[in-house]
Each structure stands twice: as C-alpha cells, then as structure tokens.
Write an enzyme that holds these catalytic residues in place. Structure first.
Site, PDB file in Angstrom:
ATOM      1  N   ILE A   1     -11.803  47.679 -11.090  1.00 44.58           N
ATOM      2  CA  ILE A   1     -10.952  47.022 -12.083  1.00 44.58           C
ATOM      3  C   ILE A   1     -10.987  47.818 -13.383  1.00 44.58           C
ATOM      4  CG2 ILE A   1     -10.470  44.888 -13.346  1.00 44.58           C
ATOM      5  CD1 ILE A   1     -12.295  43.448 -11.293  1.00 44.58           C
TER       6      ILE A   1
ATOM      7  N   TYR B   1       5.806  46.527 -26.142  1.00 41.65           N
ATOM      8  CA  TYR B   1       4.977  45.902 -25.110  1.00 41.65           C
ATOM      9  C   TYR B   1       5.821  45.477 -23.909  1.00 41.65           C
ATOM     10  CZ  TYR B   1       1.519  42.865 -22.915  1.00 41.65           C
ATOM     11  OH  TYR B   1       0.656  42.290 -22.014  1.00 41.65           O
TER      12      TYR B   1
END
Length: 267
Positions: free
Chosen positions: A7, A142
């Site tokens: 991760i 974003y």
C-alpha cells in the site's frame, strides 16, 4: 498462501486504515511513507517510498520481493490534495500534484507489472476520488488528477487482462482523515477577485472532511475487492448523495448539472 499487499501512503488516513484491517485479516501487509523514521506507532511494516522518485519506487518493490518473493496486490493510495482558484495556483504546485497523484501511480504500476506478469496473477487497486468524476470549483487540479487516474485504469485493464492481472478503481467520497491539514492550499490573497468566495469554499471543504465517513468503510470495501474473483472497473465508497452526484452528471444536461453544483457551493 497468504497474499502479499503493498500500500503506497500506508502510514496515515485511509491507507493506514486499509493496512491495519488487512493485517487483521491475515494478509502480509507492507505500507510506505516518505519518512518511515518519523513513524513509531505503525502496526504494519513500513518501507520508505517517494512516488515522485523512480529510484525510490524500484528500491521499494525490490525490497518487498526480496522479503516475500511476490506482490499479489498493489494499492495505489498515496496522493495529495490541492485547492485554489486555477488562476492563482502556482504552476509548480500543479506539477507536483500530478507527479504525486498521476505519474507516481503510473511509475509504481510500471515497476510492479513485470513481477505480476511473471506470477501470471495480480491485482492493482487505484484509489481515486468521487471528485475525479466532475470538475469541482477551486479543486480543478485535484479533480483532473484523480480523473486522469480513472481513465488510465480503464485503458490498462484491457492491456493487461491476458496476463491474469486485474486493475480497478476505488473512488472515495469525504472521509474523516487528516488530508485537509496536508492539502496544498493556494493562499487566500487579500484584494483578490476570488478572496471571499474562495475562503468560503475552504471553510466548506474542511467541514466536509471533518464530518466525513469512517475510513474503515474504505478498508472493508478494499477487502471485498481483494476477495472478488473478477473485480469491476469502478467502485465508489461514500455517502449516498456523493455517489448519486455521479449518476446525476450522467443523466442531466451539462448546464443543469453545473447549476446544481454552483447552488451547492453557493457560487
């Protein structure tokens, strides 16, 4: 055989919640952080990784392979937020956001694909955002970076399907994490044409994050995907209205949808 999970951005927020949940489910879990030496309370094994640096990425992948001999699941979770009127966001900050949110996951995928092809199996989960499905005011950079990762996943799935590799997106809505404190905010400039409206938007964004869902919801969703034989292309995790906003965008005329967004954000 226990699956080996890697991760990126596994030291805090959603990444940490996912890592700890999967560890409890008896997976072998490795997380990453740009500075593991500063983290003393991690339940999962952490490896130094800066997704903006290919040498760092390759060293991280090599370390996991040296320790475990395989990587079954890559979760591209590392990412950063950014806000501001597009006109006033420094270009270098826009580039840095894309380096982290787009080019970083691409580079990590490129580094792990040879091993997954060798294994003839693997799962890559890209953590995107519901914001990546629509252009949101003062979050143009974003939204576009997360939207780009969504489309990259769609393409890459078809390119790698014959190798036994599955690739999927998981788009979260607002979750109660510390992302607001780590987000780049273009400063509110006194006298700017955007001063008042942008400050109001910042206040609203921070309220949404503070009142967001528990990150454990993302962990549960990720676990289900890992245990799914043939994952879907897109998953959305979050409040009903946040997920429903994507449906509305598909069925409403563009200008009507834009008006709904502007009313919601009081613009």
């Amino acid at each position: 055989m226990k699956k080996v999970i890697l991760i990126t951005g596994g030291s805090s927020g959603i990444g940490k919640a996912i890592g700890e949940f999967l560890l409890d489910k008896d997976y072998i879990v490795y997380g990453t952080s740009r500075n593991t030496a500063a983290i003393s309370n991690s339940k999962i094994n952490l490896i130094d990784l800066d997704v903006r640096n290919m040498t760092s990425i390759e060293a991280c992948i090599e370390k996991v392979l040296l320790l475990e001999g395989r990587i079954d699941v890559l979760i591209n979770n590392a990412g950063v937020g950014i806000t501001g009127p597009l006109e006033e966001i420094p270009l270098e900050e826009i580039k840095n956001n894309f380096e982290t949110n787009v080019f970083g996951p691409i580079a990590t995928i490129k580094a792990v694909l040879p091993q997954m092809r060798l294994q003839k199996s693997g799962l890559i989960i890209n953590i995107t955002s519901i914001a990546g499905y629509m252009g949101l005011p003062f979050r143009s950079v974003y939204s576009s970076s997360k939207g780009a990762l969504e489309l990259i996943t769609e393409s890459l799935r078809m390119e790698t399907k014959s190798f036994g590799i599955h690739i999927t997106n998981v788009a979260p809505g607002d979750f109660a994490t510390d992302i607001a404190s780590r987000r780049f905010h273009a400063p509110v400039k006194q006298g700017s044409a955007y001063e008042t409206v942008y400050q109001n938007q910042l206040n609203m964004m921070n309220e949404h994050v503070s009142g967001g869902s528990n990150p454990i919801e993302m962990a549960v969703a990720i676990h289900k995907i890992i245990e799914t034989k043939n994952p879907k292309i897109h998953y959305k995790v979050g409040a009903f209205m946040q997920k429903f906003s994507i449906v509305l965008k598909r069925i409403l005329p563009d200008k009507m949808y834009e008006k709904i967004l502007m009313n919601h954000y009081k613009l």
